[in-house]
Enzyme design. Structure first.
Site, PDB file in Angstrom:
ATOM      1  N   HIS A 134       0.871  -1.179   0.000  1.00 23.77           N
ATOM      2  CA  HIS A 134       0.000   0.000   0.000  1.00 23.77           C
ATOM      3  C   HIS A 134       0.912   1.236   0.000  1.00 23.77           C
ATOM      4  CE1 HIS A 134      -2.741   2.972   1.856  1.00 23.77           C
ATOM      5  NE2 HIS A 134      -3.744   2.189   1.526  1.00 23.77           N
TER       6      HIS A 134
ATOM      7  N   ASP B 107       3.130  -4.562   8.168  1.00 20.75           N
ATOM      8  CA  ASP B 107       1.928  -3.754   7.981  1.00 20.75           C
ATOM      9  C   ASP B 107       0.744  -4.708   8.086  1.00 20.75           C
ATOM     10  OD1 ASP B 107      -0.312  -2.557   6.951  1.00 20.75           O
ATOM     11  OD2 ASP B 107       0.667  -1.724   5.176  1.00 20.75           O
TER      12      ASP B 107
ATOM     13  N   GLN C 288      -4.489  -5.057   6.795  1.00 27.35           N
ATOM     14  CA  GLN C 288      -5.522  -5.916   6.201  1.00 27.35           C
ATOM     15  C   GLN C 288      -5.611  -7.283   6.859  1.00 27.35           C
ATOM     16  OE1 GLN C 288      -7.810  -5.038   4.032  1.00 27.35           O
ATOM     17  NE2 GLN C 288      -6.973  -3.000   3.722  1.00 27.35           N
TER      18      GLN C 288
ATOM     19  N   LYS D 241     -10.242  -0.744  10.585  1.00 28.46           N
ATOM     20  CA  LYS D 241     -10.380  -1.925   9.708  1.00 28.46           C
ATOM     21  C   LYS D 241     -10.861  -3.135  10.511  1.00 28.46           C
ATOM     22  CE  LYS D 241      -7.369  -0.136   6.379  1.00 28.46           C
ATOM     23  NZ  LYS D 241      -7.803   0.406   5.104  1.00 28.46           N
TER      24      LYS D 241
ATOM     25  N   CYS E 184      -4.724   2.386  -3.690  1.00 30.37           N
ATOM     26  CA  CYS E 184      -3.481   2.905  -3.077  1.00 30.37           C
ATOM     27  C   CYS E 184      -2.337   1.921  -3.255  1.00 30.37           C
ATOM     28  CB  CYS E 184      -3.669   3.226  -1.593  1.00 30.37           C
ATOM     29  SG  CYS E 184      -4.825   4.548  -1.312  1.00 30.37           S
TER      30      CYS E 184
HETATM   31  N1  PLP Z   1      -1.600  -0.652   4.664  1.00 31.47           N
HETATM   32  C1  PLP Z   1      -2.533  -1.392   4.064  1.00 31.47           C
HETATM   33  C2  PLP Z   1      -2.195  -2.770   3.576  1.00 31.47           C
HETATM   34  C3  PLP Z   1      -3.821  -0.882   3.916  1.00 31.47           C
HETATM   35  O1  PLP Z   1      -4.756  -1.596   3.308  1.00 31.47           O
HETATM   36  C4  PLP Z   1      -4.104   0.429   4.400  1.00 31.47           C
HETATM   37  C5  PLP Z   1      -5.435   1.017   4.204  1.00 31.47           C
HETATM   38  O2  PLP Z   1      -6.194   0.625   3.362  1.00 31.47           O
HETATM   39  C6  PLP Z   1      -3.087   1.135   5.027  1.00 31.47           C
HETATM   40  C7  PLP Z   1      -1.849   0.562   5.143  1.00 31.47           C
HETATM   41  C8  PLP Z   1      -3.321   2.501   5.572  1.00 31.47           C
HETATM   42  O3  PLP Z   1      -4.206   2.452   6.652  1.00 31.47           O
HETATM   43  P1  PLP Z   1      -4.759   3.790   7.309  1.00 31.47           P
HETATM   44  O4  PLP Z   1      -5.321   4.603   6.186  1.00 31.47           O
HETATM   45  O5  PLP Z   1      -5.797   3.305   8.263  1.00 31.47           O
HETATM   46  O6  PLP Z   1      -3.613   4.444   7.988  1.00 31.47           O
END
Ligand code: PLP
Length: 410
Positions: free
Chosen positions: A126, A203, A206, A229, A367
């Site tokens: 992401h 990270d 998900q 999430k 993203c």
């Molecule tokens: N990393 C992953 C794999 C994600 O799917 C997301 C959000 O969709 C993020 C990071 C960023 O999360 P946040 O916008 O809650 O900070």
């Protein structure tokens, strides 16, 4: 079928699925990867906190402030238990995954990397797990290296092994791909990296709603996630870190609460985790997050993971039967996320028209533009499921896609 029974019961816990008269409103919500809905227990916990126990934390000597502090720190213990962290002090509250990764880039990363060093990430990431590292590279003269994927979305671990040279100072990798749903083989990845002396940041944005996470068993150096999430509020997330790393890290932001003592000549910093929580934090967010984690724990990951596997199997089959529809990201194992393209129909048009059938899905690059480039696609349509989704929701999606195809004369 068991998952239908489980999820139908769960659906009743979420007010978003009811009309003003209390009847099911038929919403087919398949955008959980972007953000999940909130159960009544989370809304109640936040409302109760504001109504009965609200005050600022840590500094107060009166009863309300003590109670607010108790709930905030109780939330930290809940997160620690949820991740099986060794102690609550290893949990830092952040605004979410994005802030957690930026915090790590500005502290742990900034300390470790210099000119000529390398930071390893993967093609699947992401933007939140790309851009903070690019910014760090710009500041330090380090270089970003990318682990490639196969056409089905699986990481190329042989290439990863080759990229793990002595120049690599850290690896940051998604537990689960947001765009494809692929579950990365984390234990193997972490073992590979640790064998080369490379610390691993995970990270977990998900993975957190779908998989039981045990940070000690994984042996990851850091694990970060967002509350929204996993059925919790927005604006709150958490960072787990190994104690020796956290204790060696400089502060991220300066301000109230993160200090031990301040003079104009010299400031000393509070111990972890407070050192990383400058200013008044999202106290109600922590209370809501703890309620969400308790709710998920009450259902249990055995049930959630089984339900996810059944949805993956069912969705792969019924979507796979639609002519001209191609599922993107077929590597197993995966969580119930279905990215797909339909020949001749732009994903954005698909998303807009599916919305007319009360089916909420996401269309775009998710993203993850470098991943889309690798796959040779400008965008996909993505259905991402949560614990309240059923095979009936997938049937509704299939029916809506069939109507969409008719609309486009297919
Ligand atoms: N990393 C992953 C794999 C994600 O799917 C997301 C959000 O969709 C993020 C990071 C960023 O999360 P946040 O916008 O809650 O900070």
């Amino acid at each position: 079928m068991k998952p239908v029974a489980v999820s139908s019961r769960m659906r009743g816990d979420f007010p978003i699925f009811r009309d003003p008269e209390g009847r099911d409103n038929g919403l087919v919500y398949l955008d959980n990867g972007a953000s999940a809905q909130k159960p009544q227990v989370v809304l109640d916990a936040v409302a109760d906190f504001y109504a009965t126990a609200y005050a600022n934390i840590h500094r107060g000597v009166y009863r309300l402030s003590e109670e607010a502090t108790r709930r905030y720190e109780g939330g930290r213990a809940t997160v620690a238990n949820f991740l099986n962290a060794g102690s609550a002090e290893q949990i830092v509250f952040t605004r979410g995954t994005t802030e957690a990764i930026n915090l790590l880039a500005a502290t742990f990363g900034q300390q470790r990397v210099g000119p000529g060093d390398e930071i390893l990430i993967t093609t699947l990431e992401h933007h939140s797990n790309i851009v903070p590292w690019q910014l760090l590279c710009e500041r330090t003269g380090a270089q970003l290296k990318i682990v490639p994927i196969g056409d089905n979305g699986s990481l190329d671990l042989t290439a990863m092994g080759e990229l793990l040279t002595e120049r690599v100072k850290l690896l940051s990798v998604a537990h689960v791909s947001n765009a494809l749903g692929t579950i990365n083989p984390l234990r193997e990845i972490i073992r590979l990296a640790h064998d080369c002396g490379v610390p691993v940041i995970v990270d977990g944005a998900q993975a957190i709603p779908h998989l039981a996470v045990d940070v000690q068993a994984l042996d990851c150096d850091f694990y970060v996630f967002s509350g929204h999430k996993i059925y919790g509020p927005t604006g709150i997330g958490a960072l787990y870190g190994k104690r020796e790393h956290l204790e060696a890290m400089p502060p991220y932001q300066g301000g109230g609460d993160m200090i031990e003592s301040v003079t104009f000549e010299k400031t000393t910093y509070a111990p972890v985790p407070t050192r990383f929580e400058a200013g008044t934090p999202n106290i109600a967010g922590v209370v809501g997050l703890a309620a969400a984690l308790d709710y998920v724990s009450g259902i249990g990951f055995e049930t959630i993971e089984q339900h996810g596997r059944e949805l993956v199997e069912y969705g792969t089959r019924v979507l796979g039967e639609i002519p001209d529809l191609r599922i993107i990201g077929t590597a197993e194992p995966k969580v119930p996320v279905f990215s797909f393209v339909i020949d001749g129909i732009h994903p954005h048009d698909a998303g807009t028209i599916l919305s007319e059938s009360n089916v909420a899905i996401r269309a775009g690059h998710h993203c993850a533009q470098p991943l889309m480039d690798r796959l040779g696609l400008p965008a996909t349509t993505r259905a991402s499921l949560g614990l309240y989704n059923t095979t009936a929701d997938l049937d509704a999606l299939v029916e809506a896609v069939q109507n969409l195809r008719k609309f486009f004369g297919k």
